[in-house]
Design a protein around this motif. Structure first.
Motif, short mmCIF file in Angstrom:
data_model
loop_
_atom_site.label_atom_id
_atom_site.label_comp_id
_atom_site.label_asym_id
_atom_site.label_seq_id
_atom_site.Cartn_x
_atom_site.Cartn_y
_atom_site.Cartn_z
N ALA A 1 0.83 -1.20 0.00
CA ALA A 1 0.00 0.00 0.00
C ALA A 1 0.87 1.25 0.00
O ALA A 1 1.91 1.30 0.64
CB ALA A 1 -0.91 -0.01 1.22
N TRP A 2 0.39 2.25 -0.74
CA TRP A 2 1.12 3.50 -0.85
C TRP A 2 0.37 4.57 -0.06
O TRP A 2 -0.83 4.72 -0.20
CB TRP A 2 1.22 3.90 -2.31
N THR A 3 1.11 5.29 0.74
CA THR A 3 0.54 6.43 1.43
C THR A 3 1.47 7.60 1.26
O THR A 3 2.68 7.49 1.46
CB THR A 3 0.35 6.16 2.93
N VAL A 4 0.92 8.73 0.87
CA VAL A 4 1.73 9.93 0.73
C VAL A 4 2.17 10.41 2.11
O VAL A 4 3.30 10.86 2.30
CB VAL A 4 0.93 11.03 0.00
N GLY A 5 1.28 10.28 3.08
CA GLY A 5 1.57 10.78 4.42
C GLY A 5 2.82 10.16 5.03
O GLY A 5 3.58 10.82 5.73
N GLY A 6 3.08 8.88 4.77
CA GLY A 6 4.26 8.22 5.33
C GLY A 6 5.54 8.85 4.80
O GLY A 6 6.47 9.13 5.57
N GLY A 7 5.60 9.07 3.49
CA GLY A 7 6.79 9.68 2.91
C GLY A 7 7.00 11.10 3.39
O GLY A 7 8.12 11.52 3.72
N GLU A 8 5.91 11.86 3.46
CA GLU A 8 6.01 13.25 3.91
C GLU A 8 6.39 13.31 5.39
O GLU A 8 7.15 14.18 5.81
CB GLU A 8 4.70 13.99 3.65
N THR A 9 5.85 12.39 6.18
CA THR A 9 6.22 12.35 7.60
C THR A 9 7.69 12.04 7.75
O THR A 9 8.40 12.66 8.56
CB THR A 9 5.38 11.29 8.34
N MET A 10 8.18 11.08 6.96
CA MET A 10 9.60 10.73 7.05
C MET A 10 10.47 11.90 6.60
O MET A 10 11.52 12.17 7.21
CB MET A 10 9.89 9.49 6.20
N MET A 11 10.06 12.61 5.55
CA MET A 11 10.84 13.78 5.12
C MET A 11 10.85 14.84 6.23
O MET A 11 11.88 15.47 6.48
CB MET A 11 10.25 14.37 3.83
N THR A 12 9.72 15.02 6.90
CA THR A 12 9.66 15.97 8.02
C THR A 12 10.62 15.55 9.12
O THR A 12 11.35 16.38 9.68
CB THR A 12 8.22 16.05 8.57
N GLY A 13 10.64 14.25 9.42
CA GLY A 13 11.56 13.76 10.45
C GLY A 13 13.01 13.97 10.07
O GLY A 13 13.84 14.34 10.91
N LEU A 14 13.33 13.74 8.80
CA LEU A 14 14.73 13.93 8.36
C LEU A 14 15.13 15.40 8.43
O LEU A 14 16.25 15.74 8.83
CB LEU A 14 14.90 13.39 6.94
N ILE A 15 14.21 16.29 8.06
CA ILE A 15 14.50 17.73 8.15
C ILE A 15 14.65 18.14 9.61
O ILE A 15 15.56 18.89 9.98
CB ILE A 15 13.40 18.55 7.43
N ALA A 16 13.75 17.63 10.46
CA ALA A 16 13.84 17.95 11.89
C ALA A 16 15.14 17.42 12.47
O ALA A 16 15.79 18.08 13.30
CB ALA A 16 12.64 17.36 12.64
N LYS B 1 8.88 5.17 0.76
CA LYS B 1 7.74 6.04 0.45
C LYS B 1 8.16 7.48 0.22
O LYS B 1 7.43 8.25 -0.41
CB LYS B 1 6.69 5.94 1.55
N ILE B 2 9.33 7.87 0.71
CA ILE B 2 9.86 9.21 0.41
C ILE B 2 9.99 9.37 -1.09
O ILE B 2 9.59 10.39 -1.66
CB ILE B 2 11.25 9.41 1.07
N TYR B 3 10.53 8.38 -1.74
CA TYR B 3 10.84 8.47 -3.16
C TYR B 3 9.58 8.39 -4.02
O TYR B 3 9.53 8.94 -5.11
CB TYR B 3 11.89 7.43 -3.51
N ILE B 4 8.55 7.68 -3.52
CA ILE B 4 7.25 7.67 -4.21
C ILE B 4 6.67 9.09 -4.17
O ILE B 4 6.17 9.61 -5.18
CB ILE B 4 6.29 6.66 -3.56
N SER B 5 6.72 9.72 -2.99
CA SER B 5 6.18 11.08 -2.86
C SER B 5 6.97 12.07 -3.73
O SER B 5 6.38 12.92 -4.39
CB SER B 5 6.23 11.53 -1.40
N LEU B 6 8.28 11.96 -3.72
CA LEU B 6 9.09 12.86 -4.55
C LEU B 6 8.84 12.60 -6.04
O LEU B 6 8.80 13.54 -6.84
CB LEU B 6 10.58 12.68 -4.22
N GLY B 7 8.65 11.34 -6.40
CA GLY B 7 8.33 11.01 -7.79
C GLY B 7 6.99 11.59 -8.21
O GLY B 7 6.84 12.09 -9.33
#
Length: 163
Positions: free
Chosen positions: A30-45, A71-77
């Motif tokens: 399953a793909w979720t945009v929220g997971g990738g965006e959450t992980m990107m937020t965590g990496l920035i934080a 999922k980061i790369y799915i969101s960026l894609g």
């Protein structure tokens, strides 16, 4: 390019999305945009806070920052594909809110969406394309909440803009 200027028939577009969604679910899950965006937020934080971020239980126990999270790369894609599509169709342009009240509403709305995503452990995309077609009651509750929130948000937005 003519492909990007012409609008697809909605039925054809939905069939293509459904086939791609099934293919993705069968191959990687399953793909979720929220997971990738959450992980990107965590990496920035983590970039700004360093090891201090691990003092927050969510980032230590639930979602430890990991740059290899797929999922980061799915969101960026998805973002890249939307950018390319907008540029190819000559519909890309920068648009900024003109009033401070719009910036405030956008910020508050974004925060509420982020909180909702974390509380539900899903995102609106996975709710519409994942949970709801599975006849999952949680999907229908989430869609009901999204629609109610959009309706209330549009009333607030309209009231603030009309002064």
């Amino acid at each position: 390019m003519e492909l990007f200027k012409k609008t697809l028939d909605p039925v054809v577009a939905l069939v293509i999305i459904a086939v791609l969604d099934i293919f993705m679910f069968l191959t990687i899950g399953a793909w979720t945009v929220g997971g990738g965006e959450t992980m990107m937020t965590g990496l920035i934080a983590q970039l700004f806070l360093g090891d201090e971020l691990s003092r927050i239980p969510f980032w230590e126990l639930v979602f430890p920052p990991d740059p290899g999270y797929w999922k980061i790369y799915i969101s960026l894609g998805m973002l890249f594909g939307a950018l390319v599509g907008a540029i190819m169709s000559k519909e890309f342009y920068w648009r900024f809110p003109r009033h401070l009240s719009e910036w405030v509403m956008i910020t508050v709305g974004g925060l509420l969406m982020g909180i909702g995503i974390r509380l539900a452990f899903v995102c609106n995309v996975s709710t519409f394309f994942g949970l709801t077609p599975e006849m999952n009651l949680g999907g229908y509750l989430a869609v009901s909440g999204i629609l109610a929130g959009a309706w209330v948000g549009s009333l607030v937005y309209k009231k603030v803009l009309e002064g």
